[in-house]
Scaffold this motif. Structure first.
Motif, short mmCIF file in Angstrom:
data_model
loop_
_atom_site.label_atom_id
_atom_site.label_comp_id
_atom_site.label_asym_id
_atom_site.label_seq_id
_atom_site.Cartn_x
_atom_site.Cartn_y
_atom_site.Cartn_z
N ILE A 1 6.63 -0.77 -15.41
CA ILE A 1 7.38 -0.95 -14.16
C ILE A 1 6.78 -2.12 -13.41
O ILE A 1 5.55 -2.27 -13.35
CB ILE A 1 7.32 0.31 -13.28
N THR A 2 7.63 -2.95 -12.83
CA THR A 2 7.18 -4.11 -12.05
C THR A 2 7.82 -4.08 -10.67
O THR A 2 8.98 -3.69 -10.51
CB THR A 2 7.55 -5.42 -12.77
N HIS A 3 7.04 -4.51 -9.68
CA HIS A 3 7.53 -4.63 -8.30
C HIS A 3 7.94 -6.07 -8.03
O HIS A 3 7.26 -7.02 -8.47
CB HIS A 3 6.42 -4.21 -7.32
N TYR A 4 9.04 -6.25 -7.30
CA TYR A 4 9.50 -7.59 -6.92
C TYR A 4 9.98 -7.52 -5.48
O TYR A 4 10.75 -6.62 -5.11
CB TYR A 4 10.65 -8.02 -7.84
N HIS A 5 9.55 -8.49 -4.67
CA HIS A 5 9.97 -8.53 -3.27
C HIS A 5 11.00 -9.64 -3.07
O HIS A 5 10.74 -10.81 -3.35
CB HIS A 5 8.78 -8.76 -2.34
N LEU A 6 12.18 -9.24 -2.60
CA LEU A 6 13.25 -10.19 -2.29
C LEU A 6 13.08 -10.67 -0.86
O LEU A 6 12.89 -9.87 0.07
CB LEU A 6 14.61 -9.52 -2.46
N THR A 7 13.19 -11.99 -0.69
CA THR A 7 12.96 -12.59 0.63
C THR A 7 14.24 -12.96 1.35
O THR A 7 14.19 -13.44 2.48
CB THR A 7 12.11 -13.86 0.47
N GLY A 8 15.40 -12.78 0.68
CA GLY A 8 16.67 -13.18 1.28
C GLY A 8 17.07 -14.59 0.93
O GLY A 8 18.18 -15.03 1.26
N ARG A 9 16.21 -15.33 0.23
CA ARG A 9 16.51 -16.71 -0.12
C ARG A 9 16.98 -16.86 -1.57
O ARG A 9 17.31 -17.95 -1.99
CB ARG A 9 15.28 -17.59 0.11
N GLY A 10 16.99 -15.80 -2.32
CA GLY A 10 17.41 -15.86 -3.71
C GLY A 10 17.52 -14.46 -4.27
O GLY A 10 17.17 -13.48 -3.60
N GLY A 11 18.02 -14.35 -5.50
CA GLY A 11 18.21 -13.05 -6.11
C GLY A 11 17.54 -12.96 -7.47
O GLY A 11 16.93 -13.92 -7.95
N ILE A 12 17.68 -11.79 -8.08
CA ILE A 12 17.11 -11.55 -9.40
C ILE A 12 18.15 -10.78 -10.21
O ILE A 12 18.86 -9.92 -9.68
CB ILE A 12 15.78 -10.79 -9.30
N GLN B 1 0.81 -1.21 0.00
CA GLN B 1 0.00 0.00 0.00
C GLN B 1 0.86 1.27 0.00
O GLN B 1 0.33 2.37 -0.10
CB GLN B 1 -0.95 0.03 1.20
N ASN B 2 2.18 1.15 0.12
CA ASN B 2 3.06 2.31 0.19
C ASN B 2 3.59 2.74 -1.17
O ASN B 2 4.45 3.60 -1.25
CB ASN B 2 4.24 2.02 1.13
N PHE B 3 3.12 2.14 -2.25
CA PHE B 3 3.54 2.58 -3.57
C PHE B 3 2.40 2.36 -4.56
O PHE B 3 1.47 1.59 -4.33
CB PHE B 3 4.80 1.83 -4.03
N SER B 4 2.50 3.06 -5.68
CA SER B 4 1.56 2.83 -6.77
C SER B 4 2.29 2.99 -8.09
O SER B 4 3.26 3.75 -8.20
CB SER B 4 0.37 3.81 -6.70
N ILE B 5 1.84 2.24 -9.10
CA ILE B 5 2.38 2.32 -10.45
C ILE B 5 1.25 2.81 -11.35
O ILE B 5 0.21 2.16 -11.47
CB ILE B 5 2.92 0.96 -10.93
N ASP B 6 1.44 3.97 -11.95
CA ASP B 6 0.41 4.59 -12.76
C ASP B 6 0.88 4.71 -14.21
O ASP B 6 2.07 4.70 -14.51
CB ASP B 6 0.08 5.98 -12.22
N HIS B 7 -0.11 4.83 -15.13
CA HIS B 7 0.12 5.06 -16.56
C HIS B 7 0.80 3.88 -17.25
O HIS B 7 1.40 4.04 -18.31
CB HIS B 7 0.94 6.34 -16.79
N ALA B 8 0.72 2.68 -16.66
CA ALA B 8 1.28 1.48 -17.28
C ALA B 8 0.31 0.96 -18.35
O ALA B 8 -0.89 1.21 -18.29
CB ALA B 8 1.51 0.41 -16.21
N PRO B 9 0.80 0.20 -19.35
CA PRO B 9 2.20 -0.20 -19.49
C PRO B 9 3.03 0.69 -20.40
O PRO B 9 4.21 0.43 -20.57
CB PRO B 9 2.06 -1.59 -20.12
N ALA B 10 2.45 1.73 -21.00
CA ALA B 10 3.20 2.50 -21.99
C ALA B 10 4.12 3.54 -21.36
O ALA B 10 5.26 3.69 -21.78
CB ALA B 10 2.24 3.18 -22.96
N TYR B 11 3.63 4.25 -20.34
CA TYR B 11 4.40 5.34 -19.75
C TYR B 11 4.35 5.25 -18.23
O TYR B 11 4.01 6.22 -17.55
CB TYR B 11 3.86 6.69 -20.22
#
Length: 232
Positions: free
Chosen positions: A88-99, A4-14
């Motif tokens: 823009i995409t959000h990804y949550h890292l859990t400490g068990r792997g990377g990206i 709830q602390n972020f938002s992604i607007d105007h996707a997917p073009a801008y």
């Protein structure tokens, strides 16, 4: 940080990213991507991560400096716009792997996320893409961007993606760069110049994110319209 602390607007073009920072909270942002912010948010820029220290990614034709934004004494809003039109995409890292991200894909991350580079060597050279991939590890939230829309693909077993469409992939996947369809050296050269021929084969289980447009295709499309100075 929760969703709830972020938002992604105007996707997917801008797509643009809005971050709501808590009092005293710091966020790492790709240098130059901040569009607007509350006046009490402070800024500090620095190079980050392993090979990035000091020299940034100069060998790859880019620099990788992040800006540290901190909300002083009270909550604040930060509005972030990547450099190219896309998603823009959000990804949550859990400490068990990377990206792993394409070098231009990083948008923002919490300070608990470690951003480093993984040198691709000859694989990166022959792919025609950047020599570096960014590797994100640790625990926390990360945002990355693309040119065009982003498609998330779950991989189990083998999967093949053209090098120019890769945005990110989880490090649980093994990968190798191959010639498409067993091309000869002559076919390889033609493929590179024509925008085809080299792919990444992923093996294992994990996620891959691709973009729906290829920047080199746009460059090739615009090339005939480039102003040329007369030799007279």
């Amino acid at each position: 940080m929760t969703t709830q602390n972020f938002s992604i607007d105007h996707a997917p073009a801008y797509a643009a990213l809005t971050l709501q920072l808590r009092s005293g909270e710091t966020m790492l942002v790709e240098s130059g991507a901040m569009a607007t912010m509350d006046s009490w948010i402070t800024l500090k820029s620095k190079a980050r991560g392993g090979l990035l220290q000091g020299l940034g990614r100069m060998l790859g034709g880019e620099s990788f400096f992040v800006s540290e934004f901190t909300a002083q004494d009270r909550p604040g809003q930060l509005y972030i716009c990547p450099g190219v039109p896309g998603d823009i995409t959000h990804y949550h890292l859990t400490g068990r792997g990377g990206i792993l991200l394409q070098s231009s894909g990083f948008v923002a991350a919490q300070p608990s996320v470690t951003i480093d580079t993984q040198f691709q060597g000859m694989k990166g050279f022959f792919s025609g893409e950047s020599l570096f991939l960014l590797r994100a590890t640790g625990e926390g939230d990360l945002w990355f961007s693309s040119f065009g829309g982003i498609v998330e693909i779950p991989v189990t077993g083998d999967y093949v993606v053209d090098t120019g469409y890769i945005v990110a992939f989880e490090d649980s996947l093994n990968y190798s760069v191959e010639m498409l369809g067993g091309l000869s050296f002559r076919g390889l050269r033609t493929g590179i110049l024509g925008g085809d021929g080299l792919v990444v084969r992923f093996r294992g289980e994990g996620k891959v994110w691709i973009q729906t447009r290829r920047l080199h295709n746009l460059i090739n499309f615009l090339e005939p319209f480039r102003p040329v100075r007369s030799s007279d």
